[in-house]
Design a protein around this motif. Structure first.
Motif, PDB file in Angstrom:
ATOM      1  N   ASP A  81     -10.006   6.061   0.836  1.00 53.31           N
ATOM      2  CA  ASP A  81      -9.589   4.936  -0.007  1.00 53.31           C
ATOM      3  C   ASP A  81     -10.767   4.389  -0.818  1.00 53.31           C
ATOM      4  O   ASP A  81     -11.921   4.454  -0.372  1.00 53.31           O
ATOM      5  CB  ASP A  81      -9.025   3.809   0.854  1.00 53.31           C
ATOM      6  CG  ASP A  81      -7.705   4.159   1.502  1.00 53.31           C
ATOM      7  OD1 ASP A  81      -7.132   5.207   1.151  1.00 53.31           O
ATOM      8  OD2 ASP A  81      -7.251   3.385   2.368  1.00 53.31           O
TER       9      ASP A  81
ATOM     10  N   PRO B  32      -3.568   2.497  -2.435  1.00 52.67           N
ATOM     11  CA  PRO B  32      -4.316   1.262  -2.191  1.00 52.67           C
ATOM     12  C   PRO B  32      -5.099   0.777  -3.406  1.00 52.67           C
ATOM     13  O   PRO B  32      -6.074   0.023  -3.258  1.00 52.67           O
ATOM     14  CB  PRO B  32      -5.260   1.681  -1.062  1.00 52.67           C
ATOM     15  CG  PRO B  32      -5.599   3.103  -1.396  1.00 52.67           C
ATOM     16  CD  PRO B  32      -4.353   3.693  -2.048  1.00 52.67           C
ATOM     17  N   SER B  33      -4.702   1.185  -4.588  1.00 53.93           N
ATOM     18  CA  SER B  33      -5.426   0.789  -5.801  1.00 53.93           C
ATOM     19  C   SER B  33      -5.211  -0.686  -6.111  1.00 53.93           C
ATOM     20  O   SER B  33      -4.200  -1.285  -5.731  1.00 53.93           O
ATOM     21  CB  SER B  33      -4.973   1.630  -6.997  1.00 53.93           C
ATOM     22  OG  SER B  33      -3.634   1.289  -7.360  1.00 53.93           O
TER      23      SER B  33
ATOM     24  N   GLY C  27       0.805  -1.217   0.000  1.00 48.82           N
ATOM     25  CA  GLY C  27       0.000   0.000   0.000  1.00 48.82           C
ATOM     26  C   GLY C  27       0.836   1.265   0.000  1.00 48.82           C
ATOM     27  O   GLY C  27       0.356   2.333  -0.366  1.00 48.82           O
TER      28      GLY C  27
ATOM     29  N   TRP D 182       0.963   6.870  -0.569  1.00 45.46           N
ATOM     30  CA  TRP D 182      -0.091   5.904  -0.276  1.00 45.46           C
ATOM     31  C   TRP D 182      -0.826   5.540  -1.567  1.00 45.46           C
ATOM     32  O   TRP D 182      -1.270   6.416  -2.314  1.00 45.46           O
ATOM     33  CB  TRP D 182      -1.053   6.505   0.742  1.00 45.46           C
ATOM     34  CG  TRP D 182      -2.198   5.616   1.108  1.00 45.46           C
ATOM     35  CD1 TRP D 182      -3.536   5.882   0.978  1.00 45.46           C
ATOM     36  CD2 TRP D 182      -2.111   4.301   1.669  1.00 45.46           C
ATOM     37  NE1 TRP D 182      -4.278   4.826   1.434  1.00 45.46           N
ATOM     38  CE2 TRP D 182      -3.433   3.831   1.851  1.00 45.46           C
ATOM     39  CE3 TRP D 182      -1.048   3.476   2.025  1.00 45.46           C
ATOM     40  CZ2 TRP D 182      -3.717   2.577   2.384  1.00 45.46           C
ATOM     41  CZ3 TRP D 182      -1.317   2.224   2.556  1.00 45.46           C
ATOM     42  CH2 TRP D 182      -2.632   1.783   2.730  1.00 45.46           C
TER      43      TRP D 182
ATOM     44  N   GLY E 139      -4.343   2.884   5.652  1.00 41.19           N
ATOM     45  CA  GLY E 139      -5.729   3.055   5.231  1.00 41.19           C
ATOM     46  C   GLY E 139      -6.283   4.407   5.635  1.00 41.19           C
ATOM     47  O   GLY E 139      -5.931   4.941   6.692  1.00 41.19           O
TER      48      GLY E 139
ATOM     49  N   THR F 158     -10.107  -1.934  -3.271  1.00 39.70           N
ATOM     50  CA  THR F 158      -9.015  -2.511  -2.489  1.00 39.70           C
ATOM     51  C   THR F 158      -9.382  -3.901  -1.998  1.00 39.70           C
ATOM     52  O   THR F 158      -8.587  -4.846  -2.103  1.00 39.70           O
ATOM     53  CB  THR F 158      -8.684  -1.599  -1.298  1.00 39.70           C
ATOM     54  OG1 THR F 158      -8.327  -0.294  -1.781  1.00 39.70           O
ATOM     55  CG2 THR F 158      -7.533  -2.163  -0.497  1.00 39.70           C
TER      56      THR F 158
END
Length: 298
Positions: free
Chosen positions: A125, A92-93, A78, A90, A121, A130
């Protein structure tokens, strides 16, 4: 060694697990220390692609490659390193998680990861995307289970409600009892395992000079360390007392300890045979320093 089931997974782990972030950049030393821990019953070894720009994963993978079927490897994704190495962002894709897992598998010298964790997180997001990434990796056999590493109650609640996480890694110690207020009972009710990190509060509960910590004053930190010391002695070292406080919390599955040396390994694993804290001792520790609340990300 007393083993505990990690949430709804089939992973059985000991009360003490190995946090590999603390390993020095020495493959031979890392190999010796990790294998001794495994020989003595430690099952779960936690790393992350962020640590040492991925070299930490490489060390862990090389050290444990000959006993891969006998241990559990956890890692995280992440946080994406920038191309120039100046820091990380960051991400989170799904696309990045799919890319990151392949790189981690290569560095770890394995074709599956036992526990793959989102390394952070935020409420901004793309939760569904995710979670779908982790679910698809699980279906493909690249990971066995997934969890998150976060101290944010609002993020933890989202993953509890929306996903099939089997674990949450969060910071918990006598000096950081914030999870008691809003996370531990929630996770226990939902059969989600807790990986507790930071049990000695960066050494402040054991051997480091007192300084202000989180919202605690220097005086409060001193009081906490003194309370730990007062309940230690021939049968239990200060580190073991601090770890017992965490391990005996009903929601905690295992304590993730950063181990640098053979002596620290001995001390940490000795906690499993040391006497438990009595209810009165736990109450005395709790009374020594006030419990804080999360001020952000509630």
């Amino acid at each position: 060694m007393n083993m505990r089931k990690l949430g709804k997974s089939e992973l059985m782990v000991s009360g003490v697990s190995f946090g590999c972030m603390s390993l020095a950049d020495d493959q031979n030393a890392a190999t010796a220390l990790l294998n001794e821990a495994a020989d003595r019953g430690v099952m779960l070894f936690d790393t992350a692609d962020l640590y040492q720009h991925g070299y930490n994963e490489e060390m862990v993978g090389k050290a444990l490659q000959d006993r891969r079927q006998q241990v559990y490897i956890a890692t995280k994704a992440g946080n994406q390193w920038r191309a120039d190495g100046s820091g990380w962002d960051w991400n989170p894709s799904k696309a990045y998680i799919f890319q990151a897992v392949e790189e981690s598998l290569r560095r770890l010298r394995t074709d599956y990861i036992d526990l793959y964790q989102l390394h952070g997180g935020t409420l901004d997001d793309p939760f569904e995307e995710t979670i779908e990434a982790f679910e698809q990796l699980q279906q493909a056999g690249k990971i066995r289970y997934y969890g998150i590493s976060s101290i944010r109650p609002n993020v933890i609640r989202e993953y509890v409600a929306r996903s099939q996480v089997v674990s949450v890694m969060l910071q918990y110690s006598l000096l950081d009892r914030r999870p008691e207020e809003c996370c531990l009972d929630l996770l226990r009710r939902n059969s989600i395992g807790v990986l507790a990190r930071g049990p000695v509060a960066n050494g402040l509960l054991v051997n480091k000079p007192a300084i202000a910590y989180l919202g605690h004053s220097q005086e409060a930190v001193t009081a906490a360390a003194q309370a730990i010391a007062s309940l230690s002695g021939e049968q239990r070292t200060p580190a073991q007392t601090a770890l017992k406080f965490v391990i005996q919390q009903p929601a905690v599955t295992t304590v993730m300890v950063g181990i640098h040396t053979k002596q620290q390994l001995d001390d940490c694993l000795g906690v499993l045979d040391a006497p438990d804290l009595s209810p009165d001792e736990i109450s005395a520790l709790q009374a020594a320093v006030p419990a804080l609340r999360y001020e952000m990300h509630r």
